[in-house]
Write a protein that holds these residues in place. Structure first.
Motif, PDB file in Angstrom:
ATOM      1  N   SER A 189       0.807  -1.211   0.000  1.00 56.90           N
ATOM      2  CA  SER A 189       0.000   0.000   0.000  1.00 56.90           C
ATOM      3  C   SER A 189       0.847   1.271   0.000  1.00 56.90           C
ATOM      4  O   SER A 189       1.643   1.513   0.913  1.00 56.90           O
ATOM      5  N   ALA A 190       0.654   2.097  -1.027  1.00 58.53           N
ATOM      6  CA  ALA A 190       1.394   3.355  -1.120  1.00 58.53           C
ATOM      7  C   ALA A 190       0.923   4.364  -0.071  1.00 58.53           C
ATOM      8  O   ALA A 190       1.733   5.081   0.505  1.00 58.53           O
ATOM      9  N   LEU A 191      -0.393   4.419   0.171  1.00 55.19           N
ATOM     10  CA  LEU A 191      -0.893   5.371   1.160  1.00 55.19           C
ATOM     11  C   LEU A 191      -0.437   4.984   2.569  1.00 55.19           C
ATOM     12  O   LEU A 191      -0.100   5.846   3.377  1.00 55.19           O
ATOM     13  N   ARG A 192      -0.429   3.701   2.854  1.00 55.48           N
ATOM     14  CA  ARG A 192       0.092   3.264   4.162  1.00 55.48           C
ATOM     15  C   ARG A 192       1.560   3.666   4.317  1.00 55.48           C
ATOM     16  O   ARG A 192       1.985   4.136   5.383  1.00 55.48           O
ATOM     17  N   ASN A 193       2.331   3.501   3.261  1.00 58.79           N
ATOM     18  CA  ASN A 193       3.741   3.899   3.320  1.00 58.79           C
ATOM     19  C   ASN A 193       3.881   5.409   3.447  1.00 58.79           C
ATOM     20  O   ASN A 193       4.768   5.909   4.150  1.00 58.79           O
ATOM     21  N   GLN A 194       3.009   6.140   2.764  1.00 62.76           N
ATOM     22  CA  GLN A 194       3.088   7.601   2.801  1.00 62.76           C
ATOM     23  C   GLN A 194       2.921   8.140   4.220  1.00 62.76           C
ATOM     24  O   GLN A 194       3.651   9.040   4.646  1.00 62.76           O
ATOM     25  N   VAL A 195       1.962   7.585   4.964  1.00 64.55           N
ATOM     26  CA  VAL A 195       1.707   8.086   6.317  1.00 64.55           C
ATOM     27  C   VAL A 195       2.552   7.360   7.362  1.00 64.55           C
ATOM     28  O   VAL A 195       2.369   7.557   8.560  1.00 64.55           O
ATOM     29  N   LYS A 196       3.451   6.491   6.867  1.00 66.50           N
ATOM     30  CA  LYS A 196       4.464   5.843   7.716  1.00 66.50           C
ATOM     31  C   LYS A 196       3.860   4.963   8.810  1.00 66.50           C
ATOM     32  O   LYS A 196       4.302   4.985   9.962  1.00 66.50           O
ATOM     33  N   ILE A 197       2.854   4.178   8.437  1.00 68.40           N
ATOM     34  CA  ILE A 197       2.337   3.162   9.357  1.00 68.40           C
ATOM     35  C   ILE A 197       3.256   1.947   9.270  1.00 68.40           C
ATOM     36  O   ILE A 197       3.414   1.364   8.201  1.00 68.40           O
ATOM     37  N   PRO A 198       3.861   1.527  10.382  1.00 68.04           N
ATOM     38  CA  PRO A 198       4.792   0.389  10.328  1.00 68.04           C
ATOM     39  C   PRO A 198       4.071  -0.921  10.007  1.00 68.04           C
ATOM     40  O   PRO A 198       2.899  -1.110  10.350  1.00 68.04           O
ATOM     41  N   VAL A 199       4.802  -1.827   9.363  1.00 72.48           N
ATOM     42  CA  VAL A 199       4.276  -3.137   8.997  1.00 72.48           C
ATOM     43  C   VAL A 199       5.241  -4.212   9.495  1.00 72.48           C
ATOM     44  O   VAL A 199       6.454  -4.079   9.342  1.00 72.48           O
ATOM     45  N   THR A 200       4.695  -5.253  10.099  1.00 75.12           N
ATOM     46  CA  THR A 200       5.480  -6.414  10.516  1.00 75.12           C
ATOM     47  C   THR A 200       5.237  -7.538   9.520  1.00 75.12           C
ATOM     48  O   THR A 200       4.081  -7.879   9.237  1.00 75.12           O
ATOM     49  N   ARG A 201       6.310  -8.111   8.973  1.00 72.41           N
ATOM     50  CA  ARG A 201       6.199  -9.168   7.957  1.00 72.41           C
ATOM     51  C   ARG A 201       6.705 -10.499   8.502  1.00 72.41           C
ATOM     52  O   ARG A 201       7.701 -10.535   9.225  1.00 72.41           O
ATOM     53  N   LEU A 202       6.009 -11.565   8.153  1.00 69.74           N
ATOM     54  CA  LEU A 202       6.357 -12.919   8.572  1.00 69.74           C
ATOM     55  C   LEU A 202       6.640 -13.762   7.335  1.00 69.74           C
ATOM     56  O   LEU A 202       5.705 -14.262   6.686  1.00 69.74           O
ATOM     57  N   PRO A 203       7.889 -13.931   6.949  1.00 68.11           N
ATOM     58  CA  PRO A 203       8.189 -14.767   5.780  1.00 68.11           C
ATOM     59  C   PRO A 203       8.051 -16.245   6.121  1.00 68.11           C
ATOM     60  O   PRO A 203       8.367 -16.672   7.232  1.00 68.11           O
ATOM     61  N   TYR A 204       7.590 -17.043   5.161  1.00 66.74           N
ATOM     62  CA  TYR A 204       7.433 -18.477   5.396  1.00 66.74           C
ATOM     63  C   TYR A 204       8.411 -19.326   4.591  1.00 66.74           C
ATOM     64  O   TYR A 204       8.449 -20.538   4.756  1.00 66.74           O
ATOM     65  N   ARG A 205       9.150 -18.697   3.696  1.00 64.62           N
ATOM     66  CA  ARG A 205      10.075 -19.422   2.818  1.00 64.62           C
ATOM     67  C   ARG A 205       9.339 -20.533   2.074  1.00 64.62           C
ATOM     68  O   ARG A 205       9.835 -21.634   1.895  1.00 64.62           O
ATOM     69  N   GLN A 206       8.132 -20.225   1.679  1.00 69.19           N
ATOM     70  CA  GLN A 206       7.299 -21.136   0.910  1.00 69.19           C
ATOM     71  C   GLN A 206       6.757 -20.412  -0.317  1.00 69.19           C
ATOM     72  O   GLN A 206       6.702 -19.180  -0.362  1.00 69.19           O
ATOM     73  N   CYS A 207       6.349 -21.199  -1.295  1.00 73.12           N
ATOM     74  CA  CYS A 207       5.607 -20.666  -2.435  1.00 73.12           C
ATOM     75  C   CYS A 207       4.292 -21.427  -2.543  1.00 73.12           C
ATOM     76  O   CYS A 207       4.202 -22.608  -2.180  1.00 73.12           O
ATOM     77  N   GLY A 208       3.290 -20.736  -3.027  1.00 72.51           N
ATOM     78  CA  GLY A 208       2.008 -21.372  -3.277  1.00 72.51           C
ATOM     79  C   GLY A 208       1.884 -21.734  -4.743  1.00 72.51           C
ATOM     80  O   GLY A 208       2.174 -20.916  -5.622  1.00 72.51           O
ATOM     81  N   LEU A 209       1.488 -22.965  -5.023  1.00 71.00           N
ATOM     82  CA  LEU A 209       1.223 -23.434  -6.379  1.00 71.00           C
ATOM     83  C   LEU A 209      -0.282 -23.465  -6.588  1.00 71.00           C
ATOM     84  O   LEU A 209      -1.019 -23.993  -5.735  1.00 71.00           O
ATOM     85  N   ILE A 210      -0.734 -22.919  -7.684  1.00 68.59           N
ATOM     86  CA  ILE A 210      -2.162 -22.862  -7.979  1.00 68.59           C
ATOM     87  C   ILE A 210      -2.395 -23.426  -9.366  1.00 68.59           C
ATOM     88  O   ILE A 210      -1.697 -23.065 -10.318  1.00 68.59           O
ATOM     89  N   SER A 211      -3.349 -24.318  -9.471  1.00 65.00           N
ATOM     90  CA  SER A 211      -3.696 -24.888 -10.772  1.00 65.00           C
ATOM     91  C   SER A 211      -5.132 -25.384 -10.725  1.00 65.00           C
ATOM     92  O   SER A 211      -5.767 -25.407  -9.662  1.00 65.00           O
ATOM     93  N   VAL A 212      -5.631 -25.777 -11.864  1.00 65.08           N
ATOM     94  CA  VAL A 212      -6.971 -26.364 -11.974  1.00 65.08           C
ATOM     95  C   VAL A 212      -6.820 -27.756 -12.558  1.00 65.08           C
ATOM     96  O   VAL A 212      -6.019 -27.978 -13.469  1.00 65.08           O
TER      97      VAL A 212
END
Length: 418
Positions: A189-212
């Motif tokens: 979010s650009a607006l969130r970054n603009q007003v400097k709201i901090p964000v905490t990120r949790l990496p999982y070192r995973q990828c999601g595969l999607i198919s039908v």
């Protein structure tokens, strides 16, 4: 006063008060599913809404851009119906009538201690599967026919916030003013970054595969959630087509390196890997159809949902691991909470950007979202390993829940957003 554009780059000049600016009640930045639905919902309440997006809406309907299918909860479906979106879906939806939860390893029979949700646990379907393209088409149709909604897409907005209002200068040359802006642009979010709201990120070192996949036997509205050491695997029922009457979506989390390897497999080998993860879900012979998608997986949360004349909604505020398929539903819950507060304030002639009103929204939405984030994160860590002691404990927990009908129904009602 703070200014910025939707890309999050520093503006070259202040966007100060402008007496010639046209007035709206709300400006929403981002026309994804959350932003577009909120715009429709608020406009149906009688508000004058400005909706911005950098992309042209017809281009979003391209099925090659997004292979996802959403599991829409009953609470979300009711909200989409109230916003005038549900009735615009171009094709049939697939009700989810049964959910099988299994724990195991690829290629092996799952644990006999499992959890099954069926018709006895709910007074109707658990949810509805809707393909991303169909939801996008419904949103686009609703946006163009909803009175009081001003759509500017593609366009870019430069936002300036002060104590009295938000001023939005568009790249196309228009200037607008609103008492409140909603950031619904997604995780970056650009607006969130603009007003400097901090964000905490949790990496999982995973990828999601999607198919039908298409498969030999009908799914009968049955969904599978199979917890595996490398990450969860889900088979989600889709409505059939004339060419493929039995279809399902596959959502599959793996470690990054393994996911990339699986992503590149030939169709026949890819099909065998899927079959090895079905955990006793008998759908017969299967075949992948169409293209595949691969996404890095992570979770994140904003430290707060409000700033001066601004609120965050959807992925701008929170992003979940897809283990429970609740990401979009969590965003729709934000809409329900925000729209309810704004409607009451609007009818009472109250300032829609009042700080105390925005704080009410944060108190309603953020605790629930944090609990859901913690639950998804905890499930991933509990089930995403092969520790023998944890396997015994979690399988016993699934089995115990399976024997508690009242608790099962309460769990289902919460997941359905009721």
């Amino acid at each position: 006063m703070m200014t910025n554009d939707v890309h999050g780059n520093n503006a070259s000049r202040e966007a100060g008060p402008d007496a010639t600016a046209a007035a709206v009640d709300i400006c929403i930045n981002g026309a994804g599913p959350v932003g577009a639905t909120l715009a429709c919902r608020l406009a149906t309440m009688g508000m004058r809404v400005l909706l911005l997006d950098r992309a042209a809406l017809p281009g979003m309907e391209d099925p090659a851009l997004d292979g996802r299918a959403y599991a829409i909860s009953e609470g979300s479906r009711r909200m989409l119906e109230a916003a005038g979106v549900w009735g615009c879906l171009p094709g049939p939806t697939q009700p989810i009538n049964e959910i099988m939860v299994r724990d195991g390893r690829p290629g092996e029979r799952p644990s006999s201690l499992s959890l099954d949700f069926g018709p006895q646990d709910a007074d109707g379907p658990f949810g509805w599967m809707v393909e991303a393209r169909d939801l996008r088409m419904a949103l686009n149709a609703a946006l163009t026919r909803t009175e009081g909604l001003i759509l500017r897409a593609p366009d870019l907005g430069q936002f300036a916030f002060d104590d009295q209002h938000v001023t939005i200068r568009l790249a196309s040359g228009e200037t607008w003013r609103a008492p409140l802006a909603v950031a619904a642009e997604g995780r970056n979010s650009a607006l969130r970054n603009q007003v400097k709201i901090p964000v905490t990120r949790l990496p999982y070192r995973q990828c999601g595969l999607i198919s039908v996949i298409t498969h030999e036997k009908p799914h009968d509205g049955r969904a599978l959630e199979h917890f595996l050491p490398q990450g969860p695997f889900a088979r989600l029922p889709l409505p059939g087509t004339r060419e493929h009457p039995n279809r399902s979506a596959i959502v599959w989390a793996e470690g990054e390196e393994r996911a990339r390897r699986f992503y590149g497999l030939p169709d026949d080998v890819f099909a065998r890997e899927i079959a090895a993860r079905l955990g006793g879900d008998d759908i017969g012979a299967l075949e992948p159809i169409g293209r595949r998608w691969i996404y890095p997986l992570s979770a994140q949360y904003a430290q707060r949902y409000t700033a001066t004349r601004l609120v965050l909604a959807g992925d701008s505020a929170h992003g979940l691991h897809p283990i429970a398929g609740q990401g979009l539903n969590a965003g729709f819950k934000d809409i329900v909470a925000l729209a309810d507060l704004l409607e009451t304030a609007f009818l009472n002639g109250r300032d829609l950007g009042d700080a105390s009103l925005l704080m009410q929204y944060q108190r309603r939405a953020r605790p629930t979202n944090m609990l859901m984030l913690a639950a998804c994160d905890g499930l991933e860590r509990l089930f995403g390993n092969d520790n023998p002691l944890l396997r015994v404990a979690r399988d016993a927990g699934l089995s115990a829940l399976n024997r508690m009908p009242r608790l099962r129904r309460a769990f289902v009602r919460e997941a359905m957003g009721l």
